[in-house]
Design a protein around this motif. Structure first.
Motif, PDB file in Angstrom:
ATOM      1  N   ASN A  88      -7.789  14.381 -10.152  1.00 30.98           N
ATOM      2  CA  ASN A  88      -8.364  13.283  -9.193  1.00 30.98           C
ATOM      3  C   ASN A  88      -8.667  12.077 -10.087  1.00 30.98           C
ATOM      4  O   ASN A  88      -8.362  11.004  -9.439  1.00 30.98           O
ATOM      5  N   GLY A  89      -9.204  12.223 -11.022  1.00 27.64           N
ATOM      6  CA  GLY A  89      -9.345  11.034 -12.013  1.00 27.64           C
ATOM      7  C   GLY A  89      -8.236  10.163 -12.374  1.00 27.64           C
ATOM      8  O   GLY A  89      -8.147   9.083 -12.066  1.00 27.64           O
ATOM      9  N   ARG A  90      -6.929  10.937 -12.634  1.00 29.19           N
ATOM     10  CA  ARG A  90      -5.629  10.362 -12.830  1.00 29.19           C
ATOM     11  C   ARG A  90      -5.241   9.628 -11.465  1.00 29.19           C
ATOM     12  O   ARG A  90      -4.584   8.374 -11.479  1.00 29.19           O
ATOM     13  N   VAL A  91      -5.253  10.187 -10.217  1.00 32.53           N
ATOM     14  CA  VAL A  91      -4.999   9.637  -9.058  1.00 32.53           C
ATOM     15  C   VAL A  91      -6.128   8.469  -8.479  1.00 32.53           C
ATOM     16  O   VAL A  91      -5.444   7.268  -8.480  1.00 32.53           O
TER      17      VAL A  91
ATOM     18  N   VAL B 117     -15.510   9.170 -10.846  1.00 37.27           N
ATOM     19  CA  VAL B 117     -14.653   8.410 -10.976  1.00 37.27           C
ATOM     20  C   VAL B 117     -15.236   6.894 -11.253  1.00 37.27           C
ATOM     21  O   VAL B 117     -14.712   6.063 -11.076  1.00 37.27           O
ATOM     22  N   GLY B 118     -16.667   6.782 -11.001  1.00 41.80           N
ATOM     23  CA  GLY B 118     -17.332   5.459 -11.114  1.00 41.80           C
ATOM     24  C   GLY B 118     -17.822   4.956  -9.637  1.00 41.80           C
ATOM     25  O   GLY B 118     -18.337   3.837  -9.837  1.00 41.80           O
ATOM     26  N   ALA B 119     -17.665   5.690  -8.850  1.00 47.38           N
ATOM     27  CA  ALA B 119     -18.186   4.899  -7.336  1.00 47.38           C
ATOM     28  C   ALA B 119     -19.343   5.086  -7.372  1.00 47.38           C
ATOM     29  O   ALA B 119     -20.246   6.050  -7.769  1.00 47.38           O
ATOM     30  N   VAL B 120     -20.231   4.165  -6.616  1.00 51.53           N
ATOM     31  CA  VAL B 120     -21.693   4.182  -6.647  1.00 51.53           C
ATOM     32  C   VAL B 120     -21.865   4.070  -5.111  1.00 51.53           C
ATOM     33  O   VAL B 120     -21.409   3.326  -4.120  1.00 51.53           O
ATOM     34  N   PHE B 121     -22.919   5.138  -4.657  1.00 48.19           N
ATOM     35  CA  PHE B 121     -23.243   4.884  -3.383  1.00 48.19           C
ATOM     36  C   PHE B 121     -23.888   3.665  -2.837  1.00 48.19           C
ATOM     37  O   PHE B 121     -24.524   2.914  -3.342  1.00 48.19           O
TER      38      PHE B 121
ATOM     39  N   ILE C 292       0.749  -1.330  -0.019  1.00 52.49           N
ATOM     40  CA  ILE C 292       0.085  -0.055  -0.134  1.00 52.49           C
ATOM     41  C   ILE C 292       0.798   1.269  -0.053  1.00 52.49           C
ATOM     42  O   ILE C 292       0.219   2.360  -0.013  1.00 52.49           O
ATOM     43  N   THR C 293       2.233   1.173  -0.003  1.00 56.28           N
ATOM     44  CA  THR C 293       2.920   2.335  -0.461  1.00 56.28           C
ATOM     45  C   THR C 293       3.798   2.046  -1.844  1.00 56.28           C
ATOM     46  O   THR C 293       4.564   3.158  -1.807  1.00 56.28           O
ATOM     47  N   LYS C 294       3.448   1.479  -2.270  1.00 56.65           N
ATOM     48  CA  LYS C 294       3.976   1.533  -3.854  1.00 56.65           C
ATOM     49  C   LYS C 294       3.894   2.711  -4.709  1.00 56.65           C
ATOM     50  O   LYS C 294       2.698   3.366  -4.522  1.00 56.65           O
ATOM     51  N   THR C 295       4.898   3.123  -5.338  1.00 62.97           N
ATOM     52  CA  THR C 295       4.655   4.175  -5.974  1.00 62.97           C
ATOM     53  C   THR C 295       4.175   3.988  -7.452  1.00 62.97           C
ATOM     54  O   THR C 295       4.403   3.042  -7.835  1.00 62.97           O
ATOM     55  N   LEU C 296       3.156   4.982  -7.723  1.00 62.12           N
ATOM     56  CA  LEU C 296       2.507   4.569  -8.754  1.00 62.12           C
ATOM     57  C   LEU C 296       2.859   6.113  -9.691  1.00 62.12           C
ATOM     58  O   LEU C 296       2.694   7.209  -8.937  1.00 62.12           O
ATOM     59  N   GLN C 297       2.659   5.783 -10.887  1.00 63.43           N
ATOM     60  CA  GLN C 297       2.740   7.108 -11.776  1.00 63.43           C
ATOM     61  C   GLN C 297       2.206   7.048 -13.159  1.00 63.43           C
ATOM     62  O   GLN C 297       2.202   5.934 -13.894  1.00 63.43           O
ATOM     63  N   ASP C 298       1.951   8.278 -13.826  1.00 60.94           N
ATOM     64  CA  ASP C 298       1.611   8.305 -15.349  1.00 60.94           C
ATOM     65  C   ASP C 298       2.462   9.271 -15.760  1.00 60.94           C
ATOM     66  O   ASP C 298       3.479   9.827 -14.972  1.00 60.94           O
ATOM     67  N   SER C 299       2.169  10.026 -16.889  1.00 58.95           N
ATOM     68  CA  SER C 299       2.896  10.937 -17.419  1.00 58.95           C
ATOM     69  C   SER C 299       2.794  12.300 -16.905  1.00 58.95           C
ATOM     70  O   SER C 299       3.806  12.959 -17.051  1.00 58.95           O
ATOM     71  N   VAL C 300       1.895  12.488 -15.932  1.00 62.68           N
ATOM     72  CA  VAL C 300       1.458  13.912 -15.305  1.00 62.68           C
ATOM     73  C   VAL C 300       1.656  13.854 -13.818  1.00 62.68           C
ATOM     74  O   VAL C 300       2.195  14.646 -13.194  1.00 62.68           O
ATOM     75  N   ILE C 301       1.344  12.533 -13.115  1.00 65.56           N
ATOM     76  CA  ILE C 301       1.547  12.513 -11.679  1.00 65.56           C
ATOM     77  C   ILE C 301       1.938  11.484 -11.410  1.00 65.56           C
ATOM     78  O   ILE C 301       2.301  10.344 -11.933  1.00 65.56           O
ATOM     79  N   GLU C 302       2.785  11.499 -10.026  1.00 67.51           N
ATOM     80  CA  GLU C 302       3.494  10.328  -9.274  1.00 67.51           C
ATOM     81  C   GLU C 302       2.764  10.356  -7.836  1.00 67.51           C
ATOM     82  O   GLU C 302       2.305  11.373  -7.355  1.00 67.51           O
TER      83      GLU C 302
END
Length: 169
Positions: free
Chosen positions: A105-108, A141-145, A3-13
């Motif tokens: 937020n969508g990227r995160v 982001v697709g979450a449902v209540f 749960i501490t793994k570094t994640l990234q795309d071209s814009v955020i880390e």
């Protein structure tokens, strides 16, 4: 699941929060408007943020969100309540206001969801019922209540709207 793994795309880390990140993250948190709909409305004050930061460091899996184009810390998030192979929650997320309403937020969430779904079947988001901006962001982001529930998070028992995202088939 790390749960501490570094994640990234071209814009955020997204990477593990370090003690040396205090000043960078406080520059984001030192904004009264950021906390207006949040249960901890005083977190923009340095003394209140110091308490949160100490707790976040003690928790051990708090993550910073970095804009890769500027190298600046733009927020924080974390995984919590991890139940191996079953579920995990994502929360304690905040972003600088200049990143509200856009794609950040969508990227995160995409990075975090994609990684989590390698290990669990369901993701939970717990959001205060008065935090309309975050409730809308969860749905975006697709979450449902799912339900409302009193939960103890960050040392306080509060009512939360529980949103879920199930692993795609």
């Amino acid at each position: 699941m790390d749960i501490t793994k570094t994640l990234q795309d071209s814009v955020i880390e997204i990477a593990k929060l370090q003690a040396s990140d205090f000043d960078g993250l406080y520059r984001v948190a030192n904004d009264k408007a950021l906390w207006a709909d949040h249960p901890a409305k005083d977190r923009y004050k340095r003394s209140e943020f110091e308490k949160w930061f100490e707790s976040a460091m003690d928790y051990g899996s708090t993550l910073k969100i970095v804009d890769r184009t500027t190298g600046e810390i733009i927020g924080s998030t974390r995984y919590y309540d991890y139940q191996p192979e079953r579920e995990v929650a994502i929360g304690y997320t905040f972003l600088s206001r200049k990143h509200w309403g856009g794609e950040t937020n969508g990227r995160v969430k995409k990075l975090m969801f994609d990684y989590a779904f390698q290990h669990v079947e369901r993701i939970w988001l717990h959001i205060g019922p008065d935090n309309i901006r975050s409730l809308k962001a969860a749905e975006k982001v697709g979450a449902v209540f799912s339900h409302s529930e009193t939960k103890e998070l960050a040392g306080s028992s509060l009512e939360y709207c529980c949103y879920r995202v199930d692993k795609p088939a």
